[in-house]
Motif scaffolding. Structure first.
Motif, short mmCIF file in Angstrom:
data_model
loop_
_atom_site.label_atom_id
_atom_site.label_comp_id
_atom_site.label_asym_id
_atom_site.label_seq_id
_atom_site.Cartn_x
_atom_site.Cartn_y
_atom_site.Cartn_z
N SER A 65 0.81 -1.22 0.00
CA SER A 65 0.00 0.00 0.00
C SER A 65 0.85 1.27 0.00
N ASP A 99 -3.38 3.29 -3.96
CA ASP A 99 -3.33 1.88 -3.59
C ASP A 99 -3.68 1.05 -4.82
N THR A 104 -5.43 -3.59 -3.04
CA THR A 104 -4.30 -3.17 -2.21
C THR A 104 -4.73 -2.09 -1.23
N GLY A 105 -4.21 -2.12 0.00
CA GLY A 105 -4.48 -1.07 0.96
C GLY A 105 -5.96 -0.85 1.19
N TYR A 285 2.82 -4.30 5.82
CA TYR A 285 1.61 -4.25 6.63
C TYR A 285 1.92 -4.60 8.09
N SER A 290 -0.64 -1.16 10.55
CA SER A 290 -2.02 -1.61 10.37
C SER A 290 -2.94 -0.99 11.42
N GLY A 311 -5.38 -3.52 3.78
CA GLY A 311 -4.52 -4.69 3.62
C GLY A 311 -5.24 -6.01 3.65
N ALA A 314 -4.62 -8.07 0.41
CA ALA A 314 -3.26 -8.02 -0.15
C ALA A 314 -2.80 -9.37 -0.70
#
Length: 432
Positions: A65, A99, A104-105, A285, A290, A311, A314
């Protein structure tokens, strides 16, 4: 329930001078495929933001991310502890974190079919996002626009840059595309593997027996790539990393001077997807990041859907892209150079996963007509801004191509050598 200190930090974050100098949003780039972007306007005392360039930052993985790791660990205005970063790139440019790929993210896929499976889809998704962004933020249509990247983000950046170049020429994207910078980038995966054993042995991290083991594992990957068996090559690449890990007693792929943390070491129960997630996505992450992203930052943004976790998808992103992971994009870089796009390669001296020797190998094989003259040039030393009189990097440039060798840095150059990375940014964007 958030700890009291997190609530206090959130209040500081929301009431900081950044308020009003940020923007964020989602763009649905395909049915069920939602991408999240976060913009910081340039914050420079002597120059207005409209007179500074716009930089798009792309993280690696695939599945890392940018709005999280790139932002709070590398180049954003605040650190993970929400303290001002002295070497933030926002001093020299407006910075756009995205992201990507989808999933992602804070980006997310509503169904399995919405995940990208190749870099071509990643590029077309980003083009849709950029068309939306530049239409919404018209003030950026006339400022120089650069794409900077790290790791697998470099592979995506190359493909995205080609799509941007086409779209600008066709009039479907209104921006001033000024160049792309490929940092520790996954452009030629096979080249990185072939020379990994050489680098590790020359660093006294392998003995002769270990070198034989690593070379044998790399040869199996080479054979799979040559046979166009790219999914098999990705799996064998994972095996090669395990061989390196076992023979070096856990060298850290991100910095050869350190050891791999125990939670990233291989386990007999791991398949290659979960193993690579453990090695190469988990660092992006980490728990403390996080907690920040899924706590105070999520509340600050206020637009993240309730069922989306930063995440949370991911591993699915990496898994979906695994069949394309080992496919090289050197030809894309050649096409960018031939089209007159400014291309910069930069790499960390201590990086093992994308070693500098491997980067130099594919660069020397470019078909670009300026390569013979570039190869005849000697590099120039650059002082480390944080330590005047001490060399922090070397570089050389010819026509529309440049290479920066960043000393004392691993895979994440801005995190390891922040002042030097900021200096490089200013040089590439012609601010010094």
């Amino acid at each position: 329930c958030l700890p009291v200190w997190w609530i206090s930090v959130l209040i500081v974050c929301l009431s900081s001078p950044l308020a009003g100098r940020e923007a964020w949003n989602y763009v649905e780039v395909r049915d069920g495929a939602h991408m999240f972007w976060w913009l910081y306007y340039a914050d420079c005392q002597s120059v207005q933001s409209r007179d500074l360039p716009l930089v798009l930052w792309l993280q690696g993985g695939p599945g890392g991310s940018g709005t999280g790791f790139g932002n709070f660990e590398e180049i954003g205005p605040l650190t993970r502890d929400l303290e001002p970063r002295k070497s933030s790139w926002v001093q020299a440019a407006s910075v756009l974190f995205v992201d990507n790929p989808v999933g992602t993210g804070f980006s997310y896929a509503q169904n399995p079919e919405a995940f990208a499976t190749d870099v071509s889809t990643v590029a077309s998704d980003m083009l849709v996002l950029l068309q939306s962004f530049f239409t919404e933020r018209t003030e950026f249509q006339s400022v120089p626009f650069y794409i900077f990247s790290e790791s697998y983000g470099g592979k995506m950046a190359a493909a995205i840059s080609l799509e941007v170049t086409k779209a600008v020429s066709q009039g479907t994207l209104k921006c001033v595309f000024a160049g792309v910078a490929l940092g520790d980038s996954w452009i030629s995966p096979l080249g990185e593997l072939v020379l990994r054993g050489v680098l590790t042995r020359s660093s006294s991290l392998l003995d002769d027996f270990g070198l034989q083991d690593v070379n044998a594992a790399a040869a199996a990957v080479k054979q799979a790539v040559e046979q166009q068996q790219f999914l098999k090559a990705t799996e064998l690449w994972s095996v090669t990393e395990t061989v390196v890990e076992q023979n070096t007693n856990g060298v850290n792929f991100y910095n050869i001077l350190t050891q791999q943390p125990d939670d990233r070491l291989s386990s007999p129960d791991d398949d290659f997807i979960s193993l690579q997630t453990r090695r190469h996505l988990r660092p992006l992450y980490r728990q403390s990041l996080s907690e920040l992203m899924n706590g105070p930052i999520r509340k600050k943004l206020g637009i993240v859907p309730q069922n989306v976790t930063w995440g949370g998808q991911a591993e699915q992103v990496f898994s979906s892209m695994s069949g394309d992971f080992m496919r090289p994009v050197v030809d894309v870089v050649d096409r960018l150079l031939a089209a007159g796009v400014n291309v910069t390669v930069y790499n960390g001296q201590l990086d093992l996963i994308v070693d500098t020797l491997g980067q130099e190998l594919w660069v020397k094989r470019l078909k670009w007509d300026g390569l013979p003259a570039f190869n005849q040039l000697r590099w120039t030393a650059l002082d480390d801004p944080a330590s005047p009189g001490v060399t922090g990097a070397f570089y050389k440039t010819y026509k529309n191509f440049a290479f920066y060798w960043i000393l004392k840095a691993g895979h994440m150059i801005p995190a390891d050598q922040g002042p030097m990375a900021l200096q490089m940014l200013k040089m590439i964007t012609q601010q010094v």
